[in-house]
Motif scaffolding. Structure first.
Motif, mmCIF file in Angstrom:
data_model
loop_
_atom_site.group_PDB
_atom_site.id
_atom_site.type_symbol
_atom_site.label_atom_id
_atom_site.label_comp_id
_atom_site.label_asym_id
_atom_site.label_seq_id
_atom_site.Cartn_x
_atom_site.Cartn_y
_atom_site.Cartn_z
ATOM 1 N N PHE A 1 4.618 5.540 2.357
ATOM 2 C CA PHE A 1 3.989 6.766 1.866
ATOM 3 C C PHE A 1 4.959 7.593 1.047
ATOM 4 N N VAL B 1 -3.776 4.545 -1.551
ATOM 5 C CA VAL B 1 -4.837 4.821 -0.578
ATOM 6 C C VAL B 1 -4.793 6.274 -0.135
ATOM 7 N N GLU B 2 -5.939 6.941 -0.228
ATOM 8 C CA GLU B 2 -6.107 8.331 0.198
ATOM 9 C C GLU B 2 -7.144 8.391 1.325
ATOM 10 N N SER C 1 0.507 5.528 0.188
ATOM 11 C CA SER C 1 -0.414 6.638 0.405
ATOM 12 C C SER C 1 0.349 7.951 0.381
ATOM 13 N N ALA D 1 2.930 -1.037 4.266
ATOM 14 C CA ALA D 1 2.372 0.262 3.866
ATOM 15 C C ALA D 1 3.469 1.319 3.974
ATOM 16 N N GLY E 1 -3.074 10.696 3.910
ATOM 17 C CA GLY E 1 -3.281 9.282 3.646
ATOM 18 C C GLY E 1 -2.482 8.338 4.518
ATOM 19 N N GLY F 1 -3.656 4.600 5.166
ATOM 20 C CA GLY F 1 -2.786 3.715 4.389
ATOM 21 C C GLY F 1 -2.175 2.634 5.266
ATOM 22 N N VAL G 1 0.860 -1.187 0.000
ATOM 23 C CA VAL G 1 0.000 0.000 0.000
ATOM 24 C C VAL G 1 0.894 1.234 0.000
#
Length: 202
Positions: free
Chosen positions: A91, A116-117, A69, A89, A74, A78, A67
């Motif tokens: 970012f 993912v937001e 984000s 996850a 996010g 996320g 994931v």
């Protein structure tokens, strides 16, 4: 989890706001969903992420390797989506105006990514984050968000799975309705800043 259930979570957290707000897209709106507040309760964040993960078809879900984000909004959802899906996850950030991976984060070449937001309004920041993922070697195969403020109009370029889609009006600052223009504009986020009605319409 139904749309009403999701909005009940926001109301319970005091995260569904009414007034005059400037969105990150620059558009103005009479309603604002403060995802940071709804996600501050880890149990609630976990419930919402599990419900969001369930919206993604099983076949697609099984392909997701990581994931990604966009920071800041996010990051929490996320992380919770990574937990719900059983994957890592990370970012992206934009310290110089463009999204990029930092902090030692890396993607494997061709790694399948779920973007993912917290909230999608126009999809612009999502597409910018997707570009950063592509430049880092990943492949975004789907996107997800807690809230789709565009009511389905945002072009994500990949299958998009919001937990709830809202048809909340948003306006160009030059085209505010009189009743909204009369209210001082607030730009929610990490810094509290309230604009006068004149500044908000500028």
């Amino acid at each position: 989890m139904t749309d009403d259930d999701v909005l009940a979570e926001f109301r319970a957290a005091g995260a569904l706001l009414e007034g005059h707000f400037i969105l990150s897209s620059g558009l103005h709106s009479p309603r604002y969903l403060q995802c940071a507040r709804v996600l501050m309760d880890p149990e609630r964040a976990s419930r919402l992420a599990s419900a969001l993960a369930a919206r993604i078809p099983r076949e697609l879900r099984s392909q997701i390797g990581i994931v990604v984000s966009p920071a800041m909004g996010g990051v929490i959802i996320g992380h919770e989506m990574g937990r719900a899906l059983g994957v890592e996850a990370i970012f992206v950030e934009r310290p110089t105006g463009r999204f990029e991976l930092r902090r030692g984060f890396r993607l494997n070449e061709g790694q399948k990514v779920l973007l993912v937001e917290d909230v999608v309004t126009t999809g612009l920041s999502s597409r910018e984050a997707m570009q950063a993922v592509a430049e880092a070697g990943g492949e975004v195969i789907a996107a997800a968000s807690l809230i789709d403020r565009s009511a389905g109009a945002a072009d994500m370029g990949v299958p998009f799975f919001p937990l709830v889609a809202l048809n909340v009006p948003s306006y160009d600052p030059a085209e505010l309705p009189p009743e909204l223009a009369a209210i001082p504009a607030e730009k929610p986020g990490s810094r509290k800043h309230v604009l006068s009605a004149a500044e908000g319409a500028a």
